[in-house]
Design an enzyme around this catalytic site. Structure first.
Site, PDB file in Angstrom:
ATOM      1  N   GLN A 182       0.839  -1.211   0.000  1.00  0.00           N
ATOM      2  CA  GLN A 182       0.000   0.000   0.000  1.00  0.00           C
ATOM      3  C   GLN A 182       0.876   1.263   0.000  1.00  0.00           C
ATOM      4  O   GLN A 182       1.835   1.356   0.758  1.00  0.00           O
ATOM      5  CB  GLN A 182      -0.886  -0.056   1.247  1.00  0.00           C
ATOM      6  CG  GLN A 182      -1.503   1.249   1.648  1.00  0.00           C
ATOM      7  CD  GLN A 182      -3.021   1.226   1.611  1.00  0.00           C
ATOM      8  OE1 GLN A 182      -3.622   0.679   0.698  1.00  0.00           O
ATOM      9  NE2 GLN A 182      -3.624   1.818   2.615  1.00  0.00           N
ATOM     10  N   GLU A 198      -4.439  15.254   2.130  1.00  0.00           N
ATOM     11  CA  GLU A 198      -3.259  14.780   1.415  1.00  0.00           C
ATOM     12  C   GLU A 198      -3.138  15.467   0.056  1.00  0.00           C
ATOM     13  O   GLU A 198      -4.046  15.377  -0.768  1.00  0.00           O
ATOM     14  CB  GLU A 198      -3.363  13.266   1.243  1.00  0.00           C
ATOM     15  CG  GLU A 198      -3.627  12.555   2.569  1.00  0.00           C
ATOM     16  CD  GLU A 198      -4.045  11.104   2.396  1.00  0.00           C
ATOM     17  OE1 GLU A 198      -3.589  10.455   1.439  1.00  0.00           O
ATOM     18  OE2 GLU A 198      -4.837  10.611   3.214  1.00  0.00           O
ATOM     19  N   ARG A 209       8.031   5.534   1.464  1.00  0.00           N
ATOM     20  CA  ARG A 209       7.827   5.840   2.891  1.00  0.00           C
ATOM     21  C   ARG A 209       8.542   4.860   3.817  1.00  0.00           C
ATOM     22  O   ARG A 209       8.646   5.109   5.019  1.00  0.00           O
ATOM     23  CB  ARG A 209       6.337   5.927   3.237  1.00  0.00           C
ATOM     24  CG  ARG A 209       5.564   4.640   3.095  1.00  0.00           C
ATOM     25  CD  ARG A 209       4.116   4.818   3.560  1.00  0.00           C
ATOM     26  NE  ARG A 209       3.313   3.625   3.367  1.00  0.00           N
ATOM     27  CZ  ARG A 209       2.150   3.417   3.949  1.00  0.00           C
ATOM     28  NH1 ARG A 209       1.646   4.338   4.754  1.00  0.00           N
ATOM     29  NH2 ARG A 209       1.470   2.322   3.728  1.00  0.00           N
ATOM     30  N   HIS A 224       1.039  12.724   2.530  1.00  0.00           N
ATOM     31  CA  HIS A 224      -0.121  12.204   3.269  1.00  0.00           C
ATOM     32  C   HIS A 224      -0.160  12.827   4.673  1.00  0.00           C
ATOM     33  O   HIS A 224       0.106  12.148   5.680  1.00  0.00           O
ATOM     34  CB  HIS A 224       0.093  10.685   3.343  1.00  0.00           C
ATOM     35  CG  HIS A 224      -1.019   9.856   3.884  1.00  0.00           C
ATOM     36  ND1 HIS A 224      -1.592  10.073   5.121  1.00  0.00           N
ATOM     37  CD2 HIS A 224      -1.642   8.774   3.368  1.00  0.00           C
ATOM     38  CE1 HIS A 224      -2.520   9.145   5.329  1.00  0.00           C
ATOM     39  NE2 HIS A 224      -2.565   8.352   4.282  1.00  0.00           N
ATOM     40  N   ASP A 237     -13.170   8.680   3.362  1.00  0.00           N
ATOM     41  CA  ASP A 237     -11.996   8.309   2.566  1.00  0.00           C
ATOM     42  C   ASP A 237     -12.314   8.718   1.121  1.00  0.00           C
ATOM     43  O   ASP A 237     -13.010   8.003   0.413  1.00  0.00           O
ATOM     44  CB  ASP A 237     -11.750   6.791   2.696  1.00  0.00           C
ATOM     45  CG  ASP A 237     -10.363   6.386   2.206  1.00  0.00           C
ATOM     46  OD1 ASP A 237      -9.683   7.226   1.589  1.00  0.00           O
ATOM     47  OD2 ASP A 237      -9.969   5.222   2.437  1.00  0.00           O
TER      48      ASP A 237
HETATM   49  C1  BG6 Z   1      -5.289   7.007   3.040  1.00  0.00           C
HETATM   50  C2  BG6 Z   1      -6.205   6.093   2.285  1.00  0.00           C
HETATM   51  O1  BG6 Z   1      -4.615   7.817   2.134  1.00  0.00           O
HETATM   52  O2  BG6 Z   1      -4.331   6.227   3.775  1.00  0.00           O
HETATM   53  C3  BG6 Z   1      -6.878   5.130   3.261  1.00  0.00           C
HETATM   54  O3  BG6 Z   1      -7.135   6.864   1.549  1.00  0.00           O
HETATM   55  C4  BG6 Z   1      -5.832   4.389   4.082  1.00  0.00           C
HETATM   56  O4  BG6 Z   1      -7.698   4.222   2.539  1.00  0.00           O
HETATM   57  C5  BG6 Z   1      -4.915   5.402   4.746  1.00  0.00           C
HETATM   58  O5  BG6 Z   1      -6.459   3.579   5.041  1.00  0.00           O
HETATM   59  C6  BG6 Z   1      -3.807   4.796   5.622  1.00  0.00           C
HETATM   60  O6  BG6 Z   1      -3.031   3.903   4.918  1.00  0.00           O
HETATM   61  P1  BG6 Z   1      -1.860   3.110   5.632  1.00  0.00           P
HETATM   62  O7  BG6 Z   1      -1.279   2.209   4.593  1.00  0.00           O
HETATM   63  O8  BG6 Z   1      -0.867   4.134   6.102  1.00  0.00           O
HETATM   64  O9  BG6 Z   1      -2.467   2.367   6.794  1.00  0.00           O
END
Ligand code: BG6
Length: 267
Positions: free
Chosen positions: A69, A244, A74, A144, A187
């Site tokens: 993800q 973000e 990062r 973010h 979201d």
């Molecule tokens: C946001 C997404 O940018 O990041 C969400 O829109 C997500 O869906 C969130 O849950 C956190 O992501 P992560 O990978 O840092 O847990």
């Protein structure tokens, strides 16, 4: 504990981890921290910090075929290339990340990422992506930012009225009606955002300005998702909201060989 760069000048105090080039603390002199940081966040190499400003790159979210993800920037170790004291009020830090054997397995292109962070009365971040490959590549990305708030119930976000957005919870296209307030999970990927977004709560009003971007993600996990999330207490959703600065969804960018694209955030 992570290796980090600490900046203190007449106007502000900031901390930037080499892991992820992650700004995880920014506080103006005499004020509360502007960025949220989970008190139980992992502060370890190779793990993303829960709070501050994670850099989602070279993709935002989890596109088809990807298992990681928000990409790998990062959780990668960046190189600190310079710290420049511009004057007593302003300090600039530069960090870089280049393609490696590992990155080429995940994203098969040569690149250089440079993050310029300016710490002063304002916090400024400039993320420059340079394509060092012979062929073009496509990225989605986001700065973010987790903003600390007095209470999520007090938060009001303006500047996104009448903007189209993708609701990531229902996968439906919607249009924003009025200002955003929070009483359940949110979201959303807003599109056509070229103006400042304003975050208000009991304690302050803050302008979030983005450049090189026309998409903006607004996120709060609310009760149920927060209780399932890593590195966050079950009631942490009350303490932050993410706004973000992004190139996401329809705002993805194609970077030609030897060309660059810069995404900038000013708080
Ligand atoms: C946001 C997404 O940018 O990041 C969400 O829109 C997500 O869906 C969130 O849950 C956190 O992501 P992560 O990978 O840092 O847990």
């Amino acid at each position: 504990m992570l290796e980090f760069i600490e900046i203190k000048n007449n106007k502000a105090h900031a901390k930037i981890a080499l892991n992820g080039a992650h700004v995880f603390h920014y506080q103006r002199v005499g004020q509360k921290p502007l960025l949220y940081l989970s008190e139980i966040s992992d502060l370890e190499e190779g793990k993303s910090i829960r709070g501050g400003i994670p850099i989602c790159w070279p993709w935002f979210g989890k596109p088809e075929g990807k298992t990681l993800q928000h990409g790998f920037a990062r959780t990668s170790k960046w190189t600190h290339t310079s710290t420049n004291k511009i004057d007593a009020n302003t300090t600039e830090v530069v960090l870089k990340l280049k393609h490696s054997k590992e990155s080429l397995k995940l994203f098969p292109y040569k690149f250089e990422l440079a993050l310029h962070v300016e710490v002063g009365e304002n916090l400024k971040l400039e993320l420059k992506t340079t394509n060092l490959d012979a062929k073009a590549f496509e990225i989605t990305q986001a700065l973010h930012t987790y903003f600390a708030v007095s209470h999520i119930g007090d938060v009001e976000i303006s500047g996104l009225e009448n903007k189209p957005y993708l609701d990531a919870l229902t996968f439906k296209d919607e249009v924003q009606n009025g200002v955003i307030t929070f009483n359940s999970e949110v979201d959303r990927v807003y599109q056509n955002v070229t103006n400042a977004v304003i975050l208000k709560d009991k304690n302050r009003s803050l302008h979030v300005e983005s450049f090189g971007s026309s998409s903006c993600v607004v996120w709060n996990p609310w009760i149920e998702k927060c209780s399932r999330m890593s590195a966050m207490k079950a009631d942490a959703y009350k303490e932050f909201v993410c706004i973000e600065s992004a190139n996401a969804f329809e705002d993805k960018r194609i970077i030609l060989a030897n060309k660059s694209h810069t995404l900038k955030l000013v708080l």
